[in-house]
Design a protein around this motif. Structure first.
Motif, PDB file in Angstrom:
ATOM      1  N   GLN A  58       6.793  38.200  10.213  1.00 38.36           N
ATOM      2  CA  GLN A  58       7.027  36.769  10.404  1.00 38.36           C
ATOM      3  C   GLN A  58       6.108  36.199  11.471  1.00 38.36           C
ATOM      4  N   VAL A  59       6.077  36.872  12.601  1.00 35.31           N
ATOM      5  CA  VAL A  59       5.375  36.313  13.749  1.00 35.31           C
ATOM      6  C   VAL A  59       3.862  36.331  13.553  1.00 35.31           C
ATOM      7  N   THR A  60       3.344  37.433  12.983  1.00 32.61           N
ATOM      8  CA  THR A  60       1.883  37.518  12.835  1.00 32.61           C
ATOM      9  C   THR A  60       1.411  36.930  11.509  1.00 32.61           C
ATOM     10  N   GLY A  61       2.342  36.755  10.562  1.00 32.95           N
ATOM     11  CA  GLY A  61       1.957  36.234   9.264  1.00 32.95           C
ATOM     12  C   GLY A  61       1.202  37.243   8.412  1.00 32.95           C
ATOM     13  N   SER A  62       1.246  38.520   8.789  1.00 33.87           N
ATOM     14  CA  SER A  62       0.614  39.531   7.918  1.00 33.87           C
ATOM     15  C   SER A  62       1.495  40.768   7.759  1.00 33.87           C
ATOM     16  N   LYS A  63       1.231  41.528   6.714  1.00 38.42           N
ATOM     17  CA  LYS A  63       2.049  42.713   6.417  1.00 38.42           C
ATOM     18  C   LYS A  63       1.825  43.799   7.459  1.00 38.42           C
ATOM     19  N   LEU A  64       2.882  44.554   7.752  1.00 42.75           N
ATOM     20  CA  LEU A  64       2.737  45.672   8.688  1.00 42.75           C
ATOM     21  C   LEU A  64       2.122  46.851   7.955  1.00 42.75           C
ATOM     22  N   ASN A  65       1.078  47.393   8.558  1.00 42.07           N
ATOM     23  CA  ASN A  65       0.461  48.593   8.013  1.00 42.07           C
ATOM     24  C   ASN A  65       1.146  49.817   8.588  1.00 42.07           C
ATOM     25  N   ALA A  66       2.367  50.102   8.139  1.00 39.06           N
ATOM     26  CA  ALA A  66       3.106  51.214   8.739  1.00 39.06           C
ATOM     27  C   ALA A  66       2.692  52.523   8.080  1.00 39.06           C
ATOM     28  N   VAL A  67       2.486  53.530   8.909  1.00 41.69           N
ATOM     29  CA  VAL A  67       2.153  54.844   8.366  1.00 41.69           C
ATOM     30  C   VAL A  67       3.397  55.726   8.446  1.00 41.69           C
ATOM     31  N   PRO A  68       3.968  56.104   7.286  1.00 38.16           N
ATOM     32  CA  PRO A  68       5.148  56.965   7.335  1.00 38.16           C
ATOM     33  C   PRO A  68       4.770  58.414   7.634  1.00 38.16           C
ATOM     34  N   GLY A  69       5.788  59.244   7.870  1.00 36.97           N
ATOM     35  CA  GLY A  69       5.537  60.673   8.088  1.00 36.97           C
ATOM     36  C   GLY A  69       5.630  61.049   9.549  1.00 36.97           C
ATOM     37  N   ASP A  70       5.274  62.303   9.827  1.00 32.05           N
ATOM     38  CA  ASP A  70       5.376  62.831  11.180  1.00 32.05           C
ATOM     39  C   ASP A  70       4.249  62.277  12.055  1.00 32.05           C
ATOM     40  N   ALA A  71       4.628  61.566  13.104  1.00 28.56           N
ATOM     41  CA  ALA A  71       3.609  60.895  13.920  1.00 28.56           C
ATOM     42  C   ALA A  71       2.959  61.827  14.936  1.00 28.56           C
ATOM     43  N   THR A  72       3.699  62.843  15.393  1.00 29.49           N
ATOM     44  CA  THR A  72       3.187  63.665  16.489  1.00 29.49           C
ATOM     45  C   THR A  72       1.840  64.300  16.143  1.00 29.49           C
ATOM     46  N   GLU A  73       1.788  64.938  14.979  1.00 32.01           N
ATOM     47  CA  GLU A  73       0.548  65.614  14.585  1.00 32.01           C
ATOM     48  C   GLU A  73      -0.578  64.609  14.350  1.00 32.01           C
ATOM     49  N   ARG A  74      -0.218  63.496  13.731  1.00 31.79           N
ATOM     50  CA  ARG A  74      -1.224  62.464  13.458  1.00 31.79           C
ATOM     51  C   ARG A  74      -1.828  61.938  14.774  1.00 31.79           C
ATOM     52  N   ILE A  75      -0.952  61.693  15.761  1.00 32.33           N
ATOM     53  CA  ILE A  75      -1.433  61.189  17.051  1.00 32.33           C
ATOM     54  C   ILE A  75      -2.335  62.218  17.712  1.00 32.33           C
ATOM     55  N   ARG A  76      -1.899  63.487  17.661  1.00 32.08           N
ATOM     56  CA  ARG A  76      -2.705  64.545  18.268  1.00 32.08           C
ATOM     57  C   ARG A  76      -4.121  64.551  17.659  1.00 32.08           C
ATOM     58  N   LYS A  77      -4.148  64.460  16.332  1.00 35.14           N
ATOM     59  CA  LYS A  77      -5.451  64.459  15.638  1.00 35.14           C
ATOM     60  C   LYS A  77      -6.291  63.257  16.038  1.00 35.14           C
TER      61      LYS A  77
END
Ligand SMILES: Nc1ncnc2c1ncn2[C@@H]1O[C@H](COP(=O)(O)OP(=O)(O)OP(=O)(O)O)[C@@H](O)[C@H]1O
Ligand SMILES: [Mg+2]
Length: 323
Positions: free
Chosen positions: A296-315
């Motif tokens: 609503q506030v930004t007027g654009s869709k959220l690009n959410a990435v599902p799944g385990d975030a810990t490994e993704r962040i580490r990478k």
């Protein structure tokens, strides 16, 4: 986002991180895990939700919503004020310039509202006609728009303490900032609020009030730090229903972090004693509201990435050479 995706993410929420970084100081706030490496600060926004000054639970995708909403606003406002962002290597992470925080929160209010004892409405409804050095006329109603947005500074309490609303003069008297600096930062805060108000209005949202934090980098330059115009730091109402509800004296339609707090209050929990367990359905609905807030506030869709975030962040941190 569909409820199923949110439900699946319940078991994969980012509750806490523990990255082993060399020569790094770690600071875990209520919501963010901060890794301080030299002049940089790797800020991981987790899915933790806090209210009443405690962590209540986690909400799927909340960290991504907050991090990306701040990113949106920092980039929109960089011509008004420099900010701490260096890069966003992951949906949950901002690499920022590590600053020395100014111990004053710059709260900007456009409306006479609030529920807690530090709020402007609490004070006004009990007869006070001055708030943080601003004179207020008689006869205002709850949720009424103020003639002009005002800066109502709040002192940042040490861990465990409670923040206190004060006037600009008090900030200066206590030696927290000097007059020129205080005036300049106040003016910047009002400009940020004005631009935020304008952009939100295009998306049918009222930016009711918010809080900015500023800090000094190594060279002494003052810049915006922390987060910006997120549901954790701001109150948002729907614009098209504002007048009708206000005239009738009804509650505004809002998108903010009230949902879980209210659910707990309805169960009789106000921050003291044992907290009731928060059911999955409540967490899903609350997550959904955060995602809606972003969209609503930004007027654009959220690009959410599902799944385990810990490994993704580490990478992603390794890819950029931070680990
Ligand atoms: N660029 C920056 N440099 C230095 N400090 C920063 C910067 N950006 C944010 N901070 C600080 O990092 C912390 C962010 O953590 P978080 O938002 O989780 O904490 P909080 O709940 O706001 O407060 P607390 O620290 O009391 O738990 C805040 O204390 C904020 O002031
Ligand atoms: Mg914070």
């Amino acid at each position: 986002m569909d409820t199923d995706t949110i439900r699946k993410q319940l078991r994969l929420v980012l509750e806490k991180t523990d990255f082993a970084l060399d020569d790094c100081e770690v600071y875990r706030g209520k919501v963010r895990d901060n890794y301080i490496v030299g002049d940089k600060r790797i800020i991981v926004t987790t899915d933790r939700l806090s209210a009443f000054d405690v962590v209540l639970c986690t909400l799927p995708f909340k960290g991504q919503v907050l991090n990306q909403m701040s990113e949106f606003w920092f980039s929109k406002t960089k011509s008004i004020a420099p900010n701490h962002v260096i890069e966003i290597p992951d949906p949950n992470v901002t690499v920022a310039r590590n600053c020395t925080p100014i111990p004053v929160e710059f709260v900007v209010r456009g409306y006479l509202t609030g529920v807690t004892t530090t709020s402007i409405w609490y004070s006004y409804s009990r007869g006070a006609r001055e708030f943080c050095g601003h004179r207020l006329p008689d006869g205002l109603k709850k949720d009424q728009k103020l003639e002009m947005p005002i800066v109502t500074p709040s002192t940042k309490a040490e861990k465990g303490g409670h923040d206190e609303s004060v006037s600009g003069n008090e900030v200066i008297k206590r030696g927290l900032m000097d007059r020129d600096e205080f005036d300049a930062v106040s003016e910047t805060s009002l400009k940020l609020f004005e631009l935020g108000t304008r952009i939100a209005a295009q998306n049918n949202i009222i930016l009711v009030d918010t809080k900015y934090e500023f800090g000094r980098d190594e060279g002494g330059e003052i810049m915006l730090i922390d987060e910006m115009h997120t549901p954790d730091s701001s109150r948002f109402w729907y614009k098209d229903s504002y007048h009708g509800l206000f005239e009738k004296g009804l509650e505004q339609r809002r998108i903010d972090k009230e949902y879980v707090r209210k659910w707990l209050a309805d169960q009789g929990y106000l921050g003291q004693g044992t907290m009731p367990e928060i059911p999955d359905e409540v967490r899903i609905e609350a997550a959904n509201r955060y995602i809606t807030a972003y969209e609503q506030v930004t007027g654009s869709k959220l690009n959410a990435v599902p799944g385990d975030a810990t490994e993704r962040i580490r990478k992603n941190l390794a890819r950029r050479g931070y680990i």
